[in-house]
Design a protein around this motif. Sequence first.
Motif, PDB file in Angstrom:
ATOM      1  N   HIS A 112       5.241 -10.969   4.112  1.00  0.00           N
ATOM      2  CA  HIS A 112       5.270  -9.531   3.856  1.00  0.00           C
ATOM      3  C   HIS A 112       4.351  -8.747   4.771  1.00  0.00           C
ATOM      4  CE1 HIS A 112       1.712 -10.677   1.490  1.00  0.00           C
ATOM      5  NE2 HIS A 112       1.337  -9.422   1.592  1.00  0.00           N
ATOM      6  N   LYS A 113       3.279  -9.364   5.289  1.00  0.00           N
ATOM      7  CA  LYS A 113       2.387  -8.623   6.174  1.00  0.00           C
ATOM      8  C   LYS A 113       3.093  -8.302   7.488  1.00  0.00           C
ATOM      9  CE  LYS A 113      -1.948 -10.319   4.247  1.00  0.00           C
ATOM     10  NZ  LYS A 113      -2.270  -9.001   3.660  1.00  0.00           N
ATOM     11  N   VAL A 114       3.887  -9.255   7.995  1.00  0.00           N
ATOM     12  CA  VAL A 114       4.679  -8.964   9.174  1.00  0.00           C
ATOM     13  C   VAL A 114       5.697  -7.877   8.852  1.00  0.00           C
ATOM     14  CG1 VAL A 114       6.333  -9.876  10.822  1.00  0.00           C
ATOM     15  CG2 VAL A 114       4.360 -11.243  10.141  1.00  0.00           C
ATOM     16  N   GLY A 115       6.263  -7.987   7.667  1.00  0.00           N
ATOM     17  CA  GLY A 115       7.252  -6.984   7.262  1.00  0.00           C
ATOM     18  C   GLY A 115       6.671  -5.598   7.244  1.00  0.00           C
ATOM     19  N   VAL A 116       5.455  -5.501   6.722  1.00  0.00           N
ATOM     20  CA  VAL A 116       4.823  -4.187   6.670  1.00  0.00           C
ATOM     21  C   VAL A 116       4.585  -3.666   8.079  1.00  0.00           C
ATOM     22  CG1 VAL A 116       2.730  -2.964   6.046  1.00  0.00           C
ATOM     23  CG2 VAL A 116       3.783  -4.525   4.417  1.00  0.00           C
ATOM     24  N   SER A 117       4.104  -4.541   8.947  1.00  0.00           N
ATOM     25  CA  SER A 117       3.840  -4.103  10.317  1.00  0.00           C
ATOM     26  C   SER A 117       5.124  -3.674  11.011  1.00  0.00           C
ATOM     27  CB  SER A 117       3.173  -5.229  11.118  1.00  0.00           C
ATOM     28  OG  SER A 117       4.091  -6.282  11.361  1.00  0.00           O
ATOM     29  N   LEU A 118       6.269  -4.145  10.512  1.00  0.00           N
ATOM     30  CA  LEU A 118       7.552  -3.753  11.076  1.00  0.00           C
ATOM     31  C   LEU A 118       8.083  -2.454  10.477  1.00  0.00           C
ATOM     32  CD1 LEU A 118       9.342  -7.221  11.171  1.00  0.00           C
ATOM     33  CD2 LEU A 118       8.397  -5.945  13.074  1.00  0.00           C
ATOM     34  N   SER A 119       7.237  -1.803   9.710  1.00  0.00           N
ATOM     35  CA  SER A 119       7.611  -0.508   9.137  1.00  0.00           C
ATOM     36  C   SER A 119       8.747  -0.626   8.143  1.00  0.00           C
ATOM     37  CB  SER A 119       7.993   0.497  10.226  1.00  0.00           C
ATOM     38  OG  SER A 119       6.964   0.645  11.144  1.00  0.00           O
ATOM     39  N   LEU A 120       8.660  -1.602   7.265  1.00  0.00           N
ATOM     40  CA  LEU A 120       9.702  -1.734   6.253  1.00  0.00           C
ATOM     41  C   LEU A 120       9.672  -0.582   5.259  1.00  0.00           C
ATOM     42  CD1 LEU A 120       9.741  -5.567   5.631  1.00  0.00           C
ATOM     43  CD2 LEU A 120      11.411  -4.174   6.803  1.00  0.00           C
ATOM     44  N   LYS A 121       8.682   0.273   5.397  1.00  0.00           N
ATOM     45  CA  LYS A 121       8.681   1.474   4.574  1.00  0.00           C
ATOM     46  C   LYS A 121       9.868   2.366   4.896  1.00  0.00           C
ATOM     47  CE  LYS A 121       5.486   3.894   7.721  1.00  0.00           C
ATOM     48  NZ  LYS A 121       4.985   2.802   8.532  1.00  0.00           N
ATOM     49  N   GLN A 122      10.556   2.088   6.020  1.00  0.00           N
ATOM     50  CA  GLN A 122      11.675   2.933   6.350  1.00  0.00           C
ATOM     51  C   GLN A 122      12.957   2.453   5.698  1.00  0.00           C
ATOM     52  OE1 GLN A 122      13.026   2.500  10.593  1.00  0.00           O
ATOM     53  NE2 GLN A 122      11.244   1.195  10.654  1.00  0.00           N
ATOM     54  N   PHE A 123      12.914   1.396   4.874  1.00  0.00           N
ATOM     55  CA  PHE A 123      14.064   1.058   4.059  1.00  0.00           C
ATOM     56  C   PHE A 123      14.164   2.146   3.010  1.00  0.00           C
ATOM     57  CE2 PHE A 123      14.394  -3.837   4.119  1.00  0.00           C
ATOM     58  CZ  PHE A 123      14.281  -3.848   5.472  1.00  0.00           C
ATOM     59  N   LYS A 124      14.461   3.344   3.376  1.00  0.00           N
ATOM     60  CA  LYS A 124      14.252   4.459   2.480  1.00  0.00           C
ATOM     61  C   LYS A 124      15.548   5.040   1.991  1.00  0.00           C
ATOM     62  CE  LYS A 124       9.908   4.617   2.341  1.00  0.00           C
ATOM     63  NZ  LYS A 124       9.223   4.281   1.156  1.00  0.00           N
ATOM     64  N   THR A 125      15.552   5.331   0.772  1.00  0.00           N
ATOM     65  CA  THR A 125      16.425   6.234   0.080  1.00  0.00           C
ATOM     66  C   THR A 125      17.791   6.454   0.674  1.00  0.00           C
ATOM     67  OG1 THR A 125      14.414   7.468   0.224  1.00  0.00           O
ATOM     68  CG2 THR A 125      15.930   8.116  -1.418  1.00  0.00           C
ATOM     69  N   PRO A 154       2.396   0.025   1.759  1.00  0.00           N
ATOM     70  CA  PRO A 154       3.540  -0.463   0.990  1.00  0.00           C
ATOM     71  C   PRO A 154       3.459  -0.132  -0.495  1.00  0.00           C
ATOM     72  CG  PRO A 154       2.194  -2.283   1.782  1.00  0.00           C
ATOM     73  CD  PRO A 154       1.716  -1.062   2.488  1.00  0.00           C
ATOM     74  N   TRP A 155       2.258  -0.181  -1.072  1.00  0.00           N
ATOM     75  CA  TRP A 155       2.137   0.170  -2.488  1.00  0.00           C
ATOM     76  C   TRP A 155       2.401   1.668  -2.687  1.00  0.00           C
ATOM     77  CZ3 TRP A 155       2.507  -1.680  -7.075  1.00  0.00           C
ATOM     78  CH2 TRP A 155       2.276  -3.028  -7.316  1.00  0.00           C
ATOM     79  N   GLU A 156       1.870   2.467  -1.809  1.00  0.00           N
ATOM     80  CA  GLU A 156       2.099   3.911  -1.923  1.00  0.00           C
ATOM     81  C   GLU A 156       3.584   4.215  -1.820  1.00  0.00           C
ATOM     82  OE1 GLU A 156       1.163   8.028  -2.167  1.00  0.00           O
ATOM     83  OE2 GLU A 156       0.121   6.206  -2.731  1.00  0.00           O
ATOM     84  N   SER A 157       4.239   3.530  -0.887  1.00  0.00           N
ATOM     85  CA  SER A 157       5.665   3.739  -0.695  1.00  0.00           C
ATOM     86  C   SER A 157       6.444   3.312  -1.933  1.00  0.00           C
ATOM     87  CB  SER A 157       6.120   2.931   0.514  1.00  0.00           C
ATOM     88  OG  SER A 157       7.192   3.503   1.148  1.00  0.00           O
ATOM     89  N   ALA A 158       6.089   2.175  -2.499  1.00  0.00           N
ATOM     90  CA  ALA A 158       6.792   1.664  -3.675  1.00  0.00           C
ATOM     91  C   ALA A 158       6.621   2.592  -4.866  1.00  0.00           C
ATOM     92  CB  ALA A 158       6.285   0.267  -4.022  1.00  0.00           C
ATOM     93  N   LEU A 194       4.489   9.274  -7.086  1.00  0.00           N
ATOM     94  CA  LEU A 194       3.224   8.656  -6.716  1.00  0.00           C
ATOM     95  C   LEU A 194       3.351   7.935  -5.383  1.00  0.00           C
ATOM     96  CD1 LEU A 194       2.300   7.307 -10.213  1.00  0.00           C
ATOM     97  CD2 LEU A 194       1.348   9.269  -9.069  1.00  0.00           C
ATOM     98  N   GLY A 195       3.371   6.690  -5.364  1.00  0.00           N
ATOM     99  CA  GLY A 195       3.142   5.951  -4.162  1.00  0.00           C
ATOM    100  C   GLY A 195       4.298   5.321  -3.453  1.00  0.00           C
ATOM    101  N   ALA A 196       4.434   4.136  -2.980  1.00  0.00           N
ATOM    102  CA  ALA A 196       5.386   3.758  -1.955  1.00  0.00           C
ATOM    103  C   ALA A 196       6.055   2.436  -2.049  1.00  0.00           C
ATOM    104  CB  ALA A 196       4.658   3.803  -0.672  1.00  0.00           C
ATOM    105  N   GLY A 197       6.724   1.730  -1.507  1.00  0.00           N
ATOM    106  CA  GLY A 197       7.191   0.390  -1.610  1.00  0.00           C
ATOM    107  C   GLY A 197       8.381   0.222  -0.784  1.00  0.00           C
TER     108      GLY A 197
END
Length: 954
Positions: free
Chosen positions: A642-655, A681-685, A18-21
């Motif tokens: 967390h909003k700053v974190g999201v803008s910093l592309s923390l979605k790339q803390f990936k796998t 971020p929710w989609e990623s999580a 599903l989504g992201a985090g």
Amino acid sequence: MGKGFYISKPLGIVLFGLGAGAVLTIFALSVVYAQEKWKNEVNAIDGTRMVTTAAPHRTSAPSNEPWDKYRLPDALLPEYYNVTLWPRLVLDERGMYIFTGKSGVAFTCMKETNLILIHSNELNFTLTSEMHHAKLTGLGGTSAPAILKTWFQTQTQFMVIQLKGKLQVGKSYWLYTEFHGELSDDLGGFYRSEYTENGVKKVVATTQMQPTAARNAFPCFDEPSMKAIFHLTLLHPRGTVALSNGTESITIDNQEVLQTRFEPTQKMSTYLLAFVVSEFTNIRSPPEANILIRIWGRREAIETGQGDYALNVTFPILKYFENYYNTTYPLSKSDQIALPDFAAGAMENWGLVTYRELSLFYDPNVSSNEDKEWVVTVITHELAHMWFGNLVTMRWWNDLWLNEGFANYVSYLGADYAEPTWNIKDLMVLQQVQRAFEVDALVSSHPLSSQEDEVITPDQIDQLFDTITYSKGAAILRMLSEFLTESIFANGLHNYLHEYAYNNTVYTDLWKKLQEVNADSSIQLPASINEIMNRWILQMGFPVVTIDTRTGSITQQHFLIHPEAVVDKPSDYNYEWFVPITWMKSGSNMGQHWLLTKTASYEPMKTDTDWLLANLNVTGYYRVNYDPQNWERLLIQLNSDHKVGVSLSLKQFKTLSIKIINITLALRTTKYLYKEKEYIPWESAIRNLQYFFLMFDRTEVYGPLQTYLRGEVQPLFDHFKVITSNWTQKPPRYMDQYNQINAISMACKTGVKGCSELTRMWYRQWMKNPDTSPIPSNLKVTVYCNAIAAGGVEEWDFGWQMFKNSTIAAEAEKLLYGLSCTKEPWLLNRYLEYSIDPNLIRKQDITYAIVYIADNVIGQPLVWDFFRANWEYITKNFEDGPFFFGGLIKGITKKFSTEFELQQLQRFQEDFAASNFSFGMQAIEQAIEQTKANIKWISENKAQVMNWLIEQSD
């Protein structure tokens, strides 16, 4: 586009999560589970059937005779074809649908030979003269040698014509044949599609030639480099319309049938040829438009406005690409047609693009945001091919990645232009890059490009329509465009298209043109584009880049789900890449650095107090790991702001592998989600949490996992309840409309109070008044699934009846998925039986129905037993073998995580190896590799996950 891109939304959820985090993905690649959002595999975007990710292998010819080799010799070059076809749309006296045809091809002799090889498959030929199947004459006063004998080489799909004398170099000849074939329902070559209108069955004759099926319609030199001009005539019943790549020239009523002759095509490859005979109607662009645009489909669909959106976006997209390529659209018209039965998502036939109905039709009263996004993205992907792929075409299928990867990449640019408020480009990391990472971390992955002689047979060609070709290809080209800049990239494309128009190329031709443009720019590269890019396309996999902010050292290592796995595929580059690293410190200081060796140091990377984030926006095709102190600083940043974190592309803390990052660190990144309201971020999580559900939904970990995530998602569920006035309104922001789906889906999955009641209430209201659904279009997938899961046979039977009655493809797709969610084993078994009955479920959808059921924790063992009992029947009777089989294996085995399941899979591998099928072993090997990874991951992490979850409840 072809076969590689279509993935339905529910199937995307089922197969890829599903989504992201944020950082959860740190561990997920260690299990490498393809987690993709609804309708983003393909393909189709080129169409995607589920396909196995397969490395092409060399197949030795049974002899050294030219007719026993799969490639055409280079002695003959086609110039043009005259083809007349007559499809019968009614059964003949034998109970078959057939077509008859006459075909002539003019060709030039390039090398002296006494042999003509021309592709032909599943065609029956009339003896034309002297007991031969073909007639040869000379052109321009040339005398043709007599035919000695003709025969058919079934394995290599050739008509072989042996001559009594030799053809002369530089002379042209004419080869004429008459034939007939079956207009079957196998979704390939020249085939039939059926639908019902006002209670009457209608038959459509249509085509899917890519990659090697033009030979099923008429004899031809069926290789991409054998470009020619096609003169086509179709005979068809009164009341039908005939379409092809060229504009209709004239239609004659000869009393028995209509005869439609088309303008000659441009010089093009056989796989791009298309023709359709149907009773469809169309809507078209206004007369003042300089390009004739028509959207074709079933009369009911067109008259109810389902094609309006496609018509509205097609002209702007074509104009966008004219500007992007700086090259005029090469044709005078653009027909796009939606077919009831179509295996891929769409196909880029030049001037006549064919689609699944789901990929072209949009009904604002029924379809969701995701349906609309899918339509515009698929259209953009296909129209991108009109230049890149059609005007200039790869020389051979080993460079398919360049065609499809490019179209996948620029489809996001074109869709963003067509719908600028959607921010579609932001979704590319989730939908393409991450998807490629997950497959490319397997030792059974393969390079993007291979040698021509490693891709020979039709099965080997078919296997290239996979995630690596489409998604990794897009990711690599996106990275190239980023470090060159988009303007240099686009200028290089223009020069490439200008120089090679109507011809064929290899990928180095593109690198050459980009290098020439870059030479006149200020962009400094550490090596030539050829040297940089060869490391990304000629070896499989990708690196994990580890940055130690204490010392400034940077290292790269080939990332694998098993760090100790042995890679038995040699690489000239020793699995070392030229890596473009972009980075940021504490939100301000930014920079770029090239990592050219296994280990290097870079002073600006050193820091004791600042957090450092690399690979901004995940523009590079690599993962990043850090020293523990930097991970902690990033986590603090994420949880404190967390909003700053999201803008910093923390979605790339990936796998990253669990060997690199501890699982509890990944879990800690989810603790802030209770205060997160944004979609990305929710989609990623959720995408990465899906792996937890897959691995633990049959264990004691599942309860604590539900409890923990219930607390995280409860505030999001409540938030949407408030902003939608108790679920009576649509969220005003586009991305919030997506995130509302996540809120309800995750809330129901984890048992948030009121969620199940909400979905059942909507569904029961619909059952009381089937003509008016109260369910918001965007929420239908979630509502159908949860309401049917919570209900019984009454809810299921109602859903089945609505599925059968649906005339809108998007609605049928949602119900197809929802029906798989029931908790009743007998209903799931009945559904499985329905899935292989083409009178109940279309052949194009069998993969999806079975895999949907396999995602159900109750249905998965039922599917595995059903598949083992029926796989030979299913594979022989439905769709193309490699695509169909690979998708089923991947979907059915994704939950496998025990030694017993591994042993069952290995026994199945033995049984399959003893069969006569020439495909599929790669898919089974990948499933075994994934199962072993799942077993290892659970053994190393189950206790830690359980303990951490229990601690959160204290």
